[in-house]
Design a protein around this motif. Structure first.
Motif, mmCIF file in Angstrom:
data_model
loop_
_atom_site.group_PDB
_atom_site.id
_atom_site.type_symbol
_atom_site.label_atom_id
_atom_site.label_comp_id
_atom_site.label_asym_id
_atom_site.label_seq_id
_atom_site.Cartn_x
_atom_site.Cartn_y
_atom_site.Cartn_z
ATOM 1 N N ASP A 108 34.588 97.307 49.512
ATOM 2 C CA ASP A 108 33.833 97.611 50.764
ATOM 3 C C ASP A 108 33.300 96.239 51.517
ATOM 4 O O ASP A 108 32.928 96.359 52.565
ATOM 5 N N ARG A 109 33.113 95.326 50.602
ATOM 6 C CA ARG A 109 32.366 94.020 51.218
ATOM 7 C C ARG A 109 33.353 93.443 51.865
ATOM 8 O O ARG A 109 33.080 92.843 53.114
ATOM 9 N N GLN A 110 34.464 93.528 51.532
ATOM 10 C CA GLN A 110 35.838 92.985 52.337
ATOM 11 C C GLN A 110 35.938 93.481 53.771
ATOM 12 O O GLN A 110 36.072 92.932 54.700
ATOM 13 N N LEU A 111 35.606 94.959 53.503
ATOM 14 C CA LEU A 111 35.638 95.488 54.852
ATOM 15 C C LEU A 111 34.625 95.155 55.811
ATOM 16 O O LEU A 111 34.618 95.061 57.063
ATOM 17 N N GLN B 64 25.126 86.651 50.156
ATOM 18 C CA GLN B 64 26.718 86.408 49.509
ATOM 19 C C GLN B 64 27.585 86.749 50.723
ATOM 20 O O GLN B 64 28.576 86.028 50.690
ATOM 21 N N LEU B 65 27.434 87.661 51.386
ATOM 22 C CA LEU B 65 28.361 87.752 52.575
ATOM 23 C C LEU B 65 28.299 86.577 53.723
ATOM 24 O O LEU B 65 29.642 85.961 53.922
ATOM 25 N N ALA B 66 27.358 86.064 53.676
ATOM 26 C CA ALA B 66 27.146 84.888 54.578
ATOM 27 C C ALA B 66 27.736 83.620 53.833
ATOM 28 O O ALA B 66 28.623 82.892 54.577
ATOM 29 N N GLU C 76 26.800 94.275 63.774
ATOM 30 C CA GLU C 76 25.619 93.043 63.617
ATOM 31 C C GLU C 76 25.015 93.483 62.320
ATOM 32 O O GLU C 76 24.152 92.394 62.223
ATOM 33 N N GLY C 77 25.381 94.057 61.480
ATOM 34 C CA GLY C 77 24.607 94.194 60.281
ATOM 35 C C GLY C 77 25.295 94.457 59.076
ATOM 36 O O GLY C 77 26.313 95.414 59.354
ATOM 37 N N TYR C 78 24.897 94.242 57.775
ATOM 38 C CA TYR C 78 25.656 94.489 56.667
ATOM 39 C C TYR C 78 24.633 94.590 55.623
ATOM 40 O O TYR C 78 23.886 93.776 55.365
ATOM 41 N N ILE C 79 24.649 95.658 54.791
ATOM 42 C CA ILE C 79 23.368 95.960 53.910
ATOM 43 C C ILE C 79 24.340 96.667 52.574
ATOM 44 O O ILE C 79 25.058 97.653 52.885
ATOM 45 N N GLU C 80 23.712 96.721 51.515
ATOM 46 C CA GLU C 80 24.234 97.260 50.486
ATOM 47 C C GLU C 80 23.288 98.765 50.099
ATOM 48 O O GLU C 80 22.230 98.782 50.495
#
Length: 270
Positions: A147-150, A189-191, A160-164
């Motif tokens: 899902d992180r790749q997604l 990590q995503l950055a 505008e955002g991504y969280i776990e």
């Protein structure tokens, strides 16, 4: 509030002035203000009155849509958001399937989009939401490496955002408010992954030794522009454009316009 002081025409000018000021002072006090009179010999009189500015603005709550295919998670998030005075929680029981229709109807500020609906085309979904309203902010919630790749693709599409999902409740609420105020919300990590992706693209470009001008010509080529159009756009002679293309073909080890364009796009050069 409107303050009115009327002169009844009775008495001397001094008495009428002082009487009027007394009335004005009383009205100001009722409104939470005050009156100050300064008088100096041969310098006249200065009357200063102040009133508090009333804030009549209505602070609208942040409208947050919760999209998660797991009812337990969705209901927990709904309960958490509903407890906040500055938020309005909106449930999307469809897990994202009917999200575009909900967006058109409700016009939310933020969407919490969980990536746990296996049959959902999230890329198309995000693109469609951004077409409906570019002002809607998307916060992608993930729970796995896949899902992180997604999430990275979603960021590229304008999310505008991504969280776990494992994020603490207090931190989630804080990030929603920051997102609403215009902040970009992504994990370290995503950055790092995004930076690495950009660097790989740059390395790929450098691998072929293309100059900035050659990249500009290649970009025009990918837009199916003719030699004359490229020359006019880049302020070059047509012969110079042809020379650039010969060099580009040589560096990319291709022999035609279509091959050059396809290779450049496939390998992320343009």
């Amino acid at each position: 509030m409107e303050l009115i002081v009327e002169d009844d025409g009775q008495g001397s000018e001094e008495e009428r002035l002082l009487g009027g000021l007394d009335k004005l002072g009383a009205q100001l006090e009722q409104a939470g203000g005050n009156l100050q009179i300064l008088s100096f010999l041969n310098q006249g009189i200065t009357v200063t009155y102040t009133l508090p500015i009333a804030d009549n603005s209505v602070h609208k709550p942040i409208k947050v849509v919760v999209t998660d295919s797991e009812p337990i998670v969705r209901e927990a998030l709904m309960a958490l958001l509903s407890m906040q005075e500055d938020m309005e929680a909106i449930a999307d029981p469809s897990g994202g399937v009917l999200l575009p229709e909900l967006c058109e109807r409700m016009q939310p500020d933020i969407i919490l989009l969980a990536t746990n609906h296996g049959e959902l085309d999230y890329i198309s979904l995000i693109s469609r939401i951004k077409q409906i309203s570019p002002t809607i902010k998307l916060m992608v919630m993930t729970s796995s490496d896949h899902d992180r790749q997604l999430a990275m693709e979603a960021i590229h599409l304008g999310a505008e955002g991504y969280i776990e999902k494992a994020i603490p409740s207090r931190e989630l609420l804080s990030k929603i408010r920051l997102l609403y105020r215009g902040e970009m919300i992504i994990t370290q990590q995503l950055a790092k992954q995004l930076v690495q992706t950009i660097m790989r693209q740059q390395d790929k470009t450098n691998e072929y030794g293309l100059t900035d001008r050659e990249l500009e010509v290649l970009q025009c080529l990918s837009e199916k522009m003719k030699y004359k159009e490229i020359a006019e756009k880049l302020f070059l002679a047509e012969g110079t454009v042809r020379n650039y293309l010969s060099v580009i073909y040589s560096k990319l080890e291709v022999t035609s316009r279509s091959q050059a364009t396809e290779k450049a796009q496939t390998e992320g050069i343009i």
